[in-house]
Design a protein around this motif. Structure first.
Motif, PDB file in Angstrom:
ATOM      1  N   PRO A  71      -3.582   5.298   3.410  1.00 63.30           N
ATOM      2  CA  PRO A  71      -3.811   6.446   2.528  1.00 63.30           C
ATOM      3  C   PRO A  71      -4.512   7.596   3.244  1.00 63.30           C
ATOM      4  O   PRO A  71      -5.216   7.400   4.221  1.00 63.30           O
ATOM      5  CB  PRO A  71      -4.684   5.877   1.408  1.00 63.30           C
ATOM      6  CG  PRO A  71      -5.210   4.594   1.904  1.00 63.30           C
ATOM      7  CD  PRO A  71      -4.282   4.092   2.944  1.00 63.30           C
ATOM      8  N   PHE A  89     -11.611   3.193   0.048  1.00 63.57           N
ATOM      9  CA  PHE A  89     -10.986   4.491   0.283  1.00 63.57           C
ATOM     10  C   PHE A  89      -9.969   4.820  -0.810  1.00 63.57           C
ATOM     11  O   PHE A  89      -9.804   5.967  -1.183  1.00 63.57           O
ATOM     12  CB  PHE A  89     -10.295   4.463   1.647  1.00 63.57           C
ATOM     13  CG  PHE A  89      -9.802   5.797   2.116  1.00 63.57           C
ATOM     14  CD1 PHE A  89     -10.620   6.606   2.883  1.00 63.57           C
ATOM     15  CD2 PHE A  89      -8.534   6.235   1.798  1.00 63.57           C
ATOM     16  CE1 PHE A  89     -10.174   7.835   3.324  1.00 63.57           C
ATOM     17  CE2 PHE A  89      -8.084   7.466   2.231  1.00 63.57           C
ATOM     18  CZ  PHE A  89      -8.905   8.271   2.996  1.00 63.57           C
ATOM     19  N   CYS A 116     -12.521  -2.789   1.477  1.00 63.21           N
ATOM     20  CA  CYS A 116     -11.316  -3.502   1.095  1.00 63.21           C
ATOM     21  C   CYS A 116     -10.910  -4.500   2.170  1.00 63.21           C
ATOM     22  O   CYS A 116     -10.603  -5.652   1.889  1.00 63.21           O
ATOM     23  CB  CYS A 116     -10.230  -2.466   0.833  1.00 63.21           C
ATOM     24  SG  CYS A 116      -8.574  -3.079   0.638  1.00 63.21           S
ATOM     25  N   ARG A 117     -10.953  -4.067   3.426  1.00 67.95           N
ATOM     26  CA  ARG A 117     -10.520  -4.943   4.527  1.00 67.95           C
ATOM     27  C   ARG A 117     -11.409  -6.183   4.629  1.00 67.95           C
ATOM     28  O   ARG A 117     -10.921  -7.309   4.626  1.00 67.95           O
ATOM     29  CB  ARG A 117     -10.567  -4.165   5.843  1.00 67.95           C
ATOM     30  CG  ARG A 117     -10.134  -4.956   7.056  1.00 67.95           C
ATOM     31  CD  ARG A 117     -10.370  -4.153   8.342  1.00 67.95           C
ATOM     32  NE  ARG A 117     -11.773  -3.934   8.614  1.00 67.95           N
ATOM     33  CZ  ARG A 117     -12.347  -2.736   8.753  1.00 67.95           C
ATOM     34  NH1 ARG A 117     -11.625  -1.649   8.657  1.00 67.95           N
ATOM     35  NH2 ARG A 117     -13.634  -2.639   8.999  1.00 67.95           N
ATOM     36  N   ILE A 145       0.812  -1.202   0.000  1.00 70.79           N
ATOM     37  CA  ILE A 145       0.000   0.000   0.000  1.00 70.79           C
ATOM     38  C   ILE A 145       0.857   1.269   0.000  1.00 70.79           C
ATOM     39  O   ILE A 145       0.419   2.333  -0.419  1.00 70.79           O
ATOM     40  CB  ILE A 145      -0.986   0.003   1.199  1.00 70.79           C
ATOM     41  CG1 ILE A 145      -1.929   1.217   1.196  1.00 70.79           C
ATOM     42  CG2 ILE A 145      -0.236  -0.050   2.530  1.00 70.79           C
ATOM     43  CD1 ILE A 145      -2.838   1.292   0.018  1.00 70.79           C
ATOM     44  N   LYS A 191      -7.761   0.141   6.609  1.00 76.03           N
ATOM     45  CA  LYS A 191      -8.450   1.383   6.986  1.00 76.03           C
ATOM     46  C   LYS A 191      -9.937   1.353   6.650  1.00 76.03           C
ATOM     47  O   LYS A 191     -10.770   1.752   7.463  1.00 76.03           O
ATOM     48  CB  LYS A 191      -7.787   2.564   6.271  1.00 76.03           C
ATOM     49  CG  LYS A 191      -8.476   3.887   6.536  1.00 76.03           C
ATOM     50  CD  LYS A 191      -7.655   5.040   5.984  1.00 76.03           C
ATOM     51  CE  LYS A 191      -8.279   6.373   6.318  1.00 76.03           C
ATOM     52  NZ  LYS A 191      -7.294   7.457   6.316  1.00 76.03           N
ATOM     53  N   CYS A 192     -10.274   0.925   5.443  1.00 73.68           N
ATOM     54  CA  CYS A 192     -11.682   1.031   5.058  1.00 73.68           C
ATOM     55  C   CYS A 192     -12.363  -0.329   5.019  1.00 73.68           C
ATOM     56  O   CYS A 192     -11.735  -1.348   4.757  1.00 73.68           O
ATOM     57  CB  CYS A 192     -11.826   1.776   3.735  1.00 73.68           C
ATOM     58  SG  CYS A 192     -11.423   0.826   2.270  1.00 73.68           S
TER      59      CYS A 192
HETATM   60  S1  SF4 Z   1      -8.936   0.339  -0.184  1.00 67.16           S
HETATM   61 FE1  SF4 Z   1      -9.276   0.823   2.009  1.00 67.16          FE
HETATM   62  S2  SF4 Z   1      -8.396  -0.805   3.296  1.00 67.16           S
HETATM   63 FE2  SF4 Z   1      -7.753  -1.049   1.130  1.00 67.16          FE
HETATM   64  S3  SF4 Z   1      -5.788  -0.172   1.178  1.00 67.16           S
HETATM   65 FE3  SF4 Z   1      -7.195   1.442   0.459  1.00 67.16          FE
HETATM   66  S4  SF4 Z   1      -7.881   2.457   2.343  1.00 67.16           S
HETATM   67 FE4  SF4 Z   1      -6.802   0.624   2.967  1.00 67.16          FE
END
Ligand code: SF4
Ligand SMILES: Cc1cc2nc3c(=O)[nH]c(=O)nc-3n(C[C@H](O)[C@H](O)[C@H](O)COP(=O)(O)O)c2cc1C
Ligand code: FES
Lengths: 217, 442, 829
Positions: B189, B387, B348-349, B171, B344-345
Motif C-alpha cells: 500500500p 499502515f 501487521c508483519r 493485499i 511493509k509495516c
Molecule cells: S497492515 Fe502493514 S504489513 Fe499489513 S498489509 Fe498493510 S502495510 Fe502491509
C-alpha cells in the motif's frame, strides 16, 4: 540467457504485445512473469533476466516482484497445479481432509511436486468460491463442492494422463504452462466451452423467480 | 419479509449469459447510449443522488469519490476496477464476472465517460483463469460492437480497456497496493495523501471502484435514481449481492436490498444445514468482527451492522453452526492474514506472525493462561497502528471471538486439547489424523 | 566571498502554527510533524524516517496522538495514532507525543515490542552495539522482559551483498532505508525487498537465498555490467543509515566498538567535492570513516571511496623518517638535519653555477591549498623558476588560460545548491558519477526537474541515471560539439533558462578549443560555467598559483605588474619572469637531461603518459616529499616524509570555490608539505613563511584576487574537426572510474571488489569494422597494449573507450597516450 533463438524470438514478440497494452512499460511486469511461466513452467532465473531486460529493471527489482506473489513459482511446477483451499471456511467444511488425502496420495506436501512432474500440490487461500465450499483449483480452474473421493479421482485422472474437467470452466483443464499463457493475456478459445452457471450462483435468482419477486417497478 | 431484487444477477440464468448478444437482448448497453447523450456532470450527480456506496467493503459513496477528481488538466486520468476479490468469504464479484461480464464493461464505459478517462483497467485476481477468459472476451466483443475503442457510438469518446491479471496477493485488493501492483511493483500500500483521486495510477488522477459498484452504474443510469433509491434503507441505498456460505442448506448468491436480515436470508436458503444451531457468522468477510445468533435480526445495512459492532463489508456471510470450533476458524483466518501481510509495516508483519503462533498453540492444546490476554494485547498493538486496513482486519476475528467465546479459548487451554469433533462440521467423514492435528499453513 | 544563493535571505514562506506537547511551534507549511517536533527539541522515536528520503511510514515507531481542526474549525482528535513521519502539520493542530499522551506512548511501546520479537538481541557481538537506534530505543522504551515465548524467525548468517556490504537479515527491521537510498538517491536498485510478509527481507536477486531453481548461470540483466550484484559507488551510506546492525561493512566488521573510538571531523581527499566526513580512530589507527552532515555540500552522503579508502596512508610502505641515498646507491634513514642538508645541497647545485640547468617542481594534484602555495612559492623564491605545475594529468595552455581567466580567485561561484536548482545542466569532459560522486548525487536529486545534457562519446551508466541527453562526440571533438549548441537546439534553449549551468571537467584540456567554446557557450546562453576537476587539490592549487603561468590570486606570470605585486607582498625585489613549463614539458626536458633537479610531491608515475621514472633517472637530483615509499623513491636522492590528510590540518578548496578547512584528526610527528618546504627553504637561506596554515592563509588573504588587468586573457583556440571512422585505428576515449586502482585506494580489497569490471566499449558499427563481436579485444599503441572484454555500446563510431586505471587497464602507463589519441584495436589477443 539460455533460451534458444526461436523461443527468445517468440518471447520477445509476446512481450511486445504485452507491453503494448500499457501506457507505462513497467506495468507489463506481472503479465510478463506469467508469460515466462508459460514457457519455463516457473519463474526461471532466465525469465528474471528476460523480464529485467524487457522493462529495464535490475534483476533484484524483478525478483522483488516475483517473490511477492504466490502464483509465481521458483521451481519447475508440475503440469497441474492442484490447490486445495484450506482457509477457514473451506477447511472447516472438509478442505483439511481433502488436503490430507491428496497429500497422502501424491506423497508430497505443500508447494511440492510429484516425482513424475505431473502434480504440484498447494494449500491455497480463499479463492472467492466460498458458496461452493470445499473448493479445489486445478490450474486455477474451479473444482467446486469437492469431497475427498471426487478430489482423489481428479488426481488419479491427472496421474494417469486423463483429461480433467472443472465444474465451472472449459471442457478440459489446460496444462500449467498453457494456463499461464492465458494469464499473460493471450486468449485460448476456451471461453465458451461450459454451458451454464453453477447452482449456488443461481440460487437466489431461482428463489426470486419462484416467488415472482422482481426488483421494484 | 424482504423480497430479493435480482438486478445484476437477473440474466445469470440465461443461455450463455456471458455473451454480449445475451446481454444486449436483455437491454444491455442501453444505458451507455443514454449516458453518452448526457452531460458528464449529470451522470456523476445521478450516481451521487442514487446514494450508491462502494461495494468493495468500505462503503464510500461512489459519486462522491468521482467528484474528488481534480478538474481536467488535459492529462490522462484512469478508472481502475478492483476485481481482486480475495477477502475470505467474499465471492460475489467472481460469479458476476463469470456470468455477466458485460454489465461490468458497460459500467466501465459509462464511468470512464463520466470521469473523463480514456484508458480503464480491470485488475482481476490471477487465480481465476476462466474469469479472466470471460473478461477478455467481454472486452473484445465490446470493442467489436463499438462499445469500446475510438469514437464510441459516434460520441467522440475514446476508451481502451485493459484486463490485467494479478498473481496471488490478497493485499492487492487494497486500492493503493492494487495500483502499485498494476504498475508492476510489489503490491504494497501507498501513503495517503496523495489519494488516488489526485495521484493514483502513474501518479495521475484515478478512480478505483469495486466490480459490483461499477456494475451497478448502468442500471442507475438506465432506470433512474428513484428506482435505485426505492431499494434499501435510509442511508444504505439499493441492492447488493449477499453471499451465503458455510453451514446453510443452500449457500449461494442472494441479491437483495440492503437492510435485509440474516434471518430472512437463511429462510430463503433453506435454513441451517441439518437444522443445526447457528453459532457465529461474518457479516462482511473475515475482516469484519463476527456476529452470533444475537444478530440474526440486525438489518444488513452499513449503519445497523456498524452499530452492532461489526461492518457490512462485502456482505460475505460465512455461517458456522454449533459444531464448529471458533478457535480453529479464527486460527485459520489469522494464518491467512499472516500469509497475506505484505510485510511493509511492523505491526501487521510481526503481529500476525506472533498471533498465529499463539493461536496455533492454543488450538493444539499447548496454550498458557497468559495467551488470551496476549492475543488481545497484540491485537491492540496492531489495530489502528498498521499502515493499512489489512492489519486492522486481522484483529477483528480474534477480538470479537474472544468477546463472544472466551470460555471456548479457556477450555482449549485448561483441557489441553480441542473439545470439538471436526468431523461434525465437515460435509463428510473426517479421519482421525485430520482431527488431531492442524497442519501448518505455509 | 560574495553573496550566493546559499546565503541569500530565503523567500517568504507560508508558515503554520501548531502545538506539540503543549509548546507552540511555527514551521513552514508542508513540514512533517516529526521535524516540527525536532525544532522544539522533542524527539519522537523513529526507524524508517530519514530526512533525506521520501517518507515511508513503514516501521510505525513514530506514532503520535493528533487532533486537528475540521472544516468548521472544531479541533477533532484522529481516531487512531498517526505516523508523525508522514503527516504534515496543519494550522491549529495539536500533537501529543509519547511525552504527553498515553495513547502515543502505548502505541510506541507496542511497536517496539513487535520489533523485538524476532530480533536476535545479539548486541554484544553486533557492530552497531553502542550506537544502535534500536538498542537505545529498546533500553529507554522497551519492556524489561520479552513476552514472546514462541519461535523466532531465523535466517542464515550474514549474506555478502557485495564484497564490502554484508547483510544480517535477522537484525533487519525492514525500515527500507537501504533500498530507498539505493533507489531514490543513488539510483542503484541492486537491492530490493524480497519475499512477502513475515518472510520479507532485503536482498539481491540471489537464487540460493530466494530458493530459485536455476539451470544455467544467469544472463547480463541479472547483474550490473560489472558482474556484481550490489555494485554501487554509494553503498556504504546504507551501512551508515541502517538503524540496526543489519548492514555492516566487511572492512569494519568486528573491528571496534563505538565507545572505544575517537571521532574527528575531516574533509575527503578523494575528489574535488570536499565532502565532510568523520574519521573514527583508536590508538592512532583509523578504523572507519563516516559521512558528516553538511547540508550545503554533501548533505549526509559520501562516496564509497570517501568512506572506505583510507588504508593507503597506513600500509607498510609508509615513510616516517627521512631517507637519503648513500654512496652505496641505497636509501638510508637519516636524521632530519642531515636529510635537509642533503636536499639543500642537491637543489643548490642545480640552480647555482655556470651550467646549472635549474630545478623544477611537480607537486601533484592532491595537496591542500597551503601545500600548493608553499610549492609554488618555493619554486619562485628559492629555485627562481616558474617551472611548477600540479597538473600531473592531461593539461594544456588553453586550460591554464581558462583557469587563470575564469576560475582562479573567482570565489564561491556555482554551488551544490545551484546545481540542484538549475533547470538545465550541460556537462562536457565530466562524468559526475565517476569523477565527482557528490556532484552526481546532487544532480540526481533534481531528477525529473532538470534537463541534463552530456557531451561525451556515450551515455555512461551515471549519465543514464541522470536521464541525460547525449551530445555524442569522439574525444577531441568536444569543442565542435559545444559550438553546435546554439540557435534553437534543445540544449541551447534549455541553457537559456535562468540558473542553468555548464560543467566542464579537467579532461577538456585534452580537447583543443573546448574551453574556448565552453566560455562562448556560457556567454551565448547566459548559463553559469563551472570547472569541476577530479582531484581534491586542483582548485586549491589554482587559487595558490601552483601553475607555470599563474601566480596566487589569479595573477598572470606574464604581467610584469602582477609579478611586482606578488614580489612586493613576499618582500622580494622581483619574481622570475620567464614563462614556466607545464608538467609534461618539465618531464620531457628532464628526459633529455635538461633539468638538474626535480622536487616531486604526491605524483604517481603510472598516472602519466610520459615516462616519469625514466625522466627521474636522468635528473641529477631528485627530492621526493611523500607519505609512502613509492616508485619515485627509487630514483630519489632524498625522500622527506610528509603527513597524509588525516595527520595534518589544512584547506581543500572544493570545486565550488568553498574553503574546506580541516583540523588534524590523528596527532603524529608527520609534517605537512608546506612546513617541510618552509624548513628546507630556511636551510637554503630563504624565508618562505609557510610554516603554519595560518601563515599561508594570512598571505593569501593579503594578496587577494588579481586586478582584472593582472589576469591572464581568456583562451582563444580553434576547435578542430575530429575525423572518427570505424576501422583498425580508433580514437581513444577514457576516464577514471570512481572505484579503480588509483593510489589512494590501495589496501582496500573489499572496496576494490565493488569496482566495475574493466571493459572496452565499441559501437556496433565500429565492432563490425574491427571484426569483433564478443570476447577480448586488444587496444594497442607503440608503447603497449591492453586486452579487455568488449562490450558493444551505443556510442560514437570510430571510438574505443577503456577505463583509465582499472584492473588490467592502466591506460597512461600501458598505452602511453592520452584520450583523443589514435590507437589500434583488433579482436582477440
Ligand atoms: S497492515 Fe502493514 S504489513 Fe499489513 S498489509 Fe498493510 S502495510 Fe502491509
Ligand atoms: C486488505 C484489503 C483488501 C481489499 N480487497 C478488496 C477487493 O478484493 N475488492 C475490492 O473491491 N475492494 C477491496 N478492498 C477495498 C479497496 O481498498 C477499496 O476500498 C475499494 O476497491 C473501493 O471500491 P468501492 O468504493 O467501489 O468499494 C480491500 C481493502 C483492504 C484493506
Ligand atoms: S519513522 Fe514513522 S513510520 Fe517509521
Amino acid at each position: 540467457m539460455t533460451y534458444d533463438a526461436d523461443t527468445l524470438a517468440q518471447l520477445r514478440k509476446d512481450a511486445d504485445e504485452i507491453l503494448g497494452r500499457y501506457p507505462v512499460q513497467r506495468s507489463a511486469l506481472l503479465p510478463l512473469l506469467h508469460l515466462v511461466q508459460s514457457v519455463d513452467g516457473y519463474v526461471s532465473p532466465d525469465g528474471i533476466a528476460f523480464c529485467a531486460d524487457a522493462v529495464d529493471l535490475t534483476s533484484a527489482e524483478v525478483s522483488a516482484v516475483a517473490t511477492f506473489y504466490t502464483q509465481y513459482k521458483r521451481r519447475p511446477n508440475g503440469e497441474y497445479q492442484v490447490g486445495v483451499c484450506t482457509t477457514a471456511l473451506c477447511a472447516t467444511m472438509g478442505g483439511d481432509e481433502i488436503w490430507r488425502q491428496l497429500s497422502d496420495k501424491c506423497g508430497v506436501g505443500h508447494d511440492e511436486t510429484t516425482a513424475d512432474g505431473k502434480i504440484s500440490l498447494e494449500r491455497i487461500e480463499c479463492n472467492a468460491a466460498c458458496d461452493y465450499a470445499p473448493v479445489m483449483m486445478v490450474n486455477w480452474e474451479f473444482f467446486d463442492n469437492m469431497t475427498p473421493d471426487r478430489a482423489l479421482r481428479v488426481v488419479d485422472d491427472i496421474l494417469e494422463g486423463r483429461d480433467v474437467k472443472p465444474t465451472r470452466g472449459p471442457n478440459k483443464v489446460s496444462t500449467f504452462k498453457e494456463t499461464e499463457r492465458v494469464l499473460a493475456g493471450f486468449e485460448d478459445g476456451k471461453v465458451d466451452e461450459d454451458q451454464g452457471v453453477g447452482e449456488p450462483t443461481l440460487v437466489g435468482l431461482k428463489v426470486a423467480r419462484e416467488q415472482g419477486w422482481k426488483e421494484s417497478k | 419479509m424482504t423480497d430479493l431484487t435480482p438486478v445484476l444477477s437477473a440474466t445469470w440464468d440465461a443461455e450463455q449469459s456471458w455473451k454480449l448478444s445475451t446481454y444486449e437482448e436483455h437491454g444491455g448497453y442501453r444505458a451507455l447510449k443514454k449516458a453518452l447523450g448526457m452531460d458528464k456532470a449529470d451522470i456523476i450527480q445521478a450516481v451521487k443522488d442514487s446514494g450508491l456506496r462502494g461495494r468493495g467493503g468500505a462503503g464510500f459513496p461512489t459519486g462522491m469519490k468521482w467528484g474528488f477528481l481534480p478538474p481536467d488538466d488535459g492529462g490522462p486520468r484512469y478508472l481502475v476496477v478492483n476485481a481482486d476479490e480475495s477477502e475470505p468469504g467474499t465471492c460475489k464479484d467472481i460469479p458476476t464476472m463469470l456470468s455477466a461480464p458485460q454489465v461490468l464493461v458497460e459500467g466501465v464505459a459509462i464511468t470512464s465517460y463520466a470521469i473523463g478517462c480514456n484508458h480503464a483497467f480491470i485488475y482481476v485476481r490471477g487465480e481465476v483463469t476462466h474469469v479472466y477468459r470471460r473478461l477478455m472476451q467481454a472486452v473484445r466483443e465490446a470493442y467489436d460492437a463499438g462499445h469500446l475503442g475510438k469514437n464510441i457510438h459516434g460520441s467522440g469518446f475514446d476508451l481502451d480497456v485493459t484486463v490485467h491479471a494479478g498473481a496471488g496477493a490478497y493485499i492487492c485488493g487494497e486500492e493503493t497496493a492494487l495500483l502499485d501492483s498494476l504498475e508492476g511493483r510489489r503490491g504494497q500500500p501507498r501513503l495517503k495523501p496523495p489519494f488516488p483521486a489526485v495521484a493514483g495510477l502513474y501518479a495521475r488522477p484515478t478512480v478505483v471502484n469495486n466490480v459490483e459498484s461499477i456494475s451497478s452504474v448502468p442500471a442507475i443510469i438506465d432506470r433512474g435514481v428513484e428506482w435505485f433509491t426505492s431499494m434499501g434503507t435510509e442511508r444504505s441505498k439499493g441492492m447488493g449481492l449477499f453471499s451465503l456460505s458455510g453451514h446453510v442448506e443452500r449457500p449461494g448468491q442472494y441479491e437483495a436490498p440492503l437492510g435485509i436480515t440474516l434471518r430472512e436470508l437463511l429462510e430463503m436458503a433453506g435454513g441451517m444445514r441439518g437444522g443445526k444451531k447457528l453459532k457465529f457468522w461474518t457479516p462482511g468477510g473475515s475482516s469484519t468482527p463476527i456476529f452470533t445468533d444475537e444478530h440474526l435480526d440486525t438489518p444488513l445495512d452499513y449503519e445497523s451492522v456498524g452499530a452492532a459492532g461489526s461492518m457490512l463489508g462485502t456482505r460475505a456471510l460465512q455461517i458456522f453452526d454449533e459444531t464448529t470450533c471458533v478457535v480453529r476458524v479464527v486460527t485459520r483466518w489469522t494464518e491467512f492474514y499472516k500469509h497475506e501481510s505484505c510485510g511493509k509495516c511492523t505491526p501487521c508483519r510481526e503481529g500476525t506472525f506472533w498471533l498465529t503462533q499463539i493461536l496455533k498453540r492454543v488450538e493444539g492444546g499447548q496454550g498458557v493462561d497468559a495467551d488470551i490476554q496476549q492475543l488481545l494485547d497484540t491485537c491492540e498493538s496492531i489495530l489502528g497502528r498498521a499502515f493499512c486496513a489489512l492489519g486492522d482486519g486481522a484483529t477483528s476475528c480474534i477480538s470479537s471471538s474472544i468477546q463472544y467465546f472466551r470460555e471456548e479459548f479457556e477450555q482449549h487451554i485448561t483441557d489441553g486439547a480441542c473439545p470439538f469433533d471436526h468431523s461434525a462440521s465437515a460435509l463428510f467423514e473426517v479421519t482421525e489424523s485430520t482431527k488431531a492435528t492442524e497442519e501448518a499453513h505455509a | 566571498m560574495t553573496s550566493t544563493a546559499d546565503q541569500a535571505t530565503p523567500a517568504v514562506v507560508d508558515t503554520v502554527s501548531l502545538t506539540i506537547d503543549g509548546s507552540e511551534v511555527t514551521v513552514p507549511k508542508g513540514t512533517l510533524i516529526i521535524r516540527a517536533a525536532e525544532q522544539v527539541g522533542i524527539d519522537i522515536p523513529r526507524f524508517c524516517d530519514h530526512p533525506l528520503l521520501k517518507p515511508a511510514g513503514a516501521c510505525r515507531q513514530c506514532l503520535v496522538d493528533v487532533a486537528a481542526p475540521d472544516r468548521e474549525g472544531n479541533v477533532r482528535p484522529f481516531p487512531k495514532p498517526q505516523a508523525s513521519c508522514t503527516m504534515t502539520v496543519m494550522d491549529g493542530m495539536i500533537v501529543n507525543t509519547q511525552h504527553s499522551s498515553e495513547t502515543a506512548a502505548k502505541a510506541q511501546e507496542g511497536v517496539m515490542e513487535l520489533l523485538l520479537i524476532n530480533h536476535p538481541l545479539d548486541c554484544p557481538v553486533c557492530d552497531k552495539g553502542g550506537e544502535c537506534p534500536l538498542q537505545n530505543q529498546a533500553m529507554s522504551n522497551g519492556r524489561p522482559e520479552s513476552r514472546f515465548i514462541d519461535v523466532k524467525r531465523v535466517f542464515e548468517k550474514p549474506l555478502a551483498l557485495s564484497s564490502e556490504i554484508l547483510l544480517d537479515r535477522e537484525r533487519c527491521i525492514l525500515c527500507q532505508r537501504c533500498t530507498r537510498f539505493s533507489k531514490e538517491i543513488a539510483g542503484d536498485a541492486f537491492i530490493d525487498l524480497q519475499n512477502r510478509g513475515a518472510m520479507q527481507q532485503i536482498g539481491t536477486f540471489n537464487e540460493d537465498v530466494l530458493e530459485f531453481d536455476g539451470y544455467e548461470p544467469i544472463g547480463v540483466a541479472a547483474e550490473d555490467e560489472s558482474g556484481r550484484a550490489f555494485s554501487s559507488y554509494f553503498s556504504g551510506n546504507t551501512v551508515q543509515i541502517c538503524p540496526v546492525g543489519a548492514l555492516t561493512s566487511a572492512s569494519y566488521r568486528f573491528r571496534s566498538r563505538p565507545f572505544d573510538l575517537v571521532s574527528s571531523p575531516g574533509i575527503s581527499e578523494h575528489d574535488s567535492s570536499g565532502a565532510a566526513l568523520r574519521t573514527d580512530h583508536r590508538r592512532g589507527k583509523i578504523l572507519r570513516r563516516l559521512a558528516d552532515n553538511d547540508p550545503v555540500v554533501n548533505e549526509e552522503w559520501i562516496t564509497d571511496k570517501d568512506r572506505f579508502a583510507f588504508s593507503w596512508q597506513n600500509l607498510n610502505d609508509r615513510i616516517t623518517r627521512p631517507l637519503v641515498r648513500g654512496d652505496d646507491g641505497e636509501l638510508h634513514e637519516a636524521s632530519w638535519p642531515d636529510a635537509l642538508a642533503a636536499a639543500a645541497k642537491g637543489l643548490r647545485a642545480a640552480i647555482t653555477g655556470e651550467d646549472a640547468q635549474g630545478a623544477a617542481v611537480l607537486p601533484g594534484g592532491r595537496l591542500t591549498m597551503e601545500d600548493a602555495y608553499a610549492y609554488q612559492k618555493f619554486a619562485r623564491l628559492v629555485l627562481d623558476t616558474n617551472d611548477v605545475d600540479i597538473r600531473t594529468r592531461t593539461a594544456s595552455d588553453e586550460e591554464e588560460a581558462f583557469l587563470g581567466s575564469s576560475v582562479a580567485a573567482t570565489g564561491l561561484g556555482v554551488t551544490f545548491g545551484d546545481l540542484e536548482k538549475a533547470p538545465a545542466v550541460l556537462m562536457a569532459g565530466f562524468e559526475p558519477e565517476d569523477e565527482g560522486g557528490i556532484v552526481f548525487l546532487r544532480l540526481r536529486k533534481a531528477l525529473g526537474r532538470q534537463q541534463v545534457f552530456t557531451v561525451a562519446p556515450f551515455l555512461s551508466r551515471g549519465a543514464e541515471k541522470l536521464d541525460a541527453t547525449l551530445l555524442s562526440t569522439a574525444p577531441g571533438g568536444e569543442g565542435k560539439a559545444l559550438a553546435a549548441v546554439k540557435g534553437s537546439t534543445a540544449a541551447s534553449e534549455a541553457l537559456k533558462e535562468a540558473g542553468s549551468v555548464i560543467i566542464v571537467g579537467e579532461r577538456l584540456a585534452g580537447s583543443p578549443g573546448a574551453f574556448t567554446q565552453a566560455l562562448a557557450l556560457a556567454k551565448r546562453t547566459g548559463a553559469k560555467l563551472v570547472w569541476i576537476p577530479r582531484r581534491a587539490g586542483e582548485r586549491g592549487a589554482v587559487e595558490a598559483g601552483a601553475l607555470p603561468g599563474l601566480l596566487p590570486g589569479g595573477r598572470a606570470v606574464s604581467e610584469a605588474s602582477a609579478r611586482d605585486a606578488v614580489a612586493k607582498a613576499w618582500g622580494v625585489d622581483a619574481l622570475p619572469g620567464k614563462q614556466g613549463r607545464g608538467a609534461a614539458d618539465i618531464i620531457a626536458a628532464a628526459h633529455q637531461g635538461k633539468v638538474d633537479a626535480l622536487i616531486v610531491g604526491g605524483v604517481t608515475p603510472s598516472d602519466l603518459t610520459s615516462n616519469l621514472s625514466a625522466a627521474l633517472e636522468r635528473t641529477g637530483f631528485v627530492l621526493s616529499l611523500e607519505v609512502r615509499r613509492t616508485e619515485v623513491a627509487e630514483y630519489a636522492d632524498v625522500v622527506l616524509p610528509v603527513a597524509p590528510p588525516s595527520e595534518k590540518s589544512g584547506t581543500f578548496v572544493n570545486w565550488e570555490g568553498r574553503l574546506r578547512g580541516f583540523a588534524t584528526a590523528l596527532k603524529t610527528d608527520a609534517m605537512s608539505d608546506h612546513r617541510v618546504l618552509d624548513i628546507l627553504a630556511r636551510e637554503l637561506g630563504v624565508t618562505l613563511n609557510t610554516a603554519t596554515v595560518g601563515d599561508v592563509s594570512q598571505q593569501l588573504g593579503a594578496l587577494g584576487a588579481a586586478a582584472t588587468k593582472h589576469r591572464p586573457a581568456a583562451p582563444k583556440i580553434d576547435a578542430p574537426k575530429v575525423d572518427a571512422k570505424p576501422g583498425e585505428e580508433l580514437i581513444l576515449a577514457s576516464w577514471h572510474l570512481m572505484v579503480d586502482e588509483g593510489a589512494l585506494q590501495d589496501g582496500e580489497p573489499y572496496l576494490a571488489g565493488t569496482g566495475r569490471t574493466a571493459v572496452a566499449r565499441l559501437s556496433a558499427k565500429t565492432a563490425d569494422a574491427v571484426g569483433v563481436k564478443d570476447g577480448l579485444v586488444t587496444v594497442s599503441t607503440q608503447t603497449g597494449a591492453l586486452e579487455l572484454p568488449v562490450v558493444i555500446t551505443e556510442m560514437a563510431d570510430g571510438v574505443v573507450w577503456v577505463p583509465a586505471k582499472s584492473p588490467g587497464s592502466w591506460v597512461a602507463q600501458e598505452l602511453g597516450v592520452e584520450p583523443g589519441a589514435r590507437v589500434m584495436v583488433k579482436g582477440g589477443v
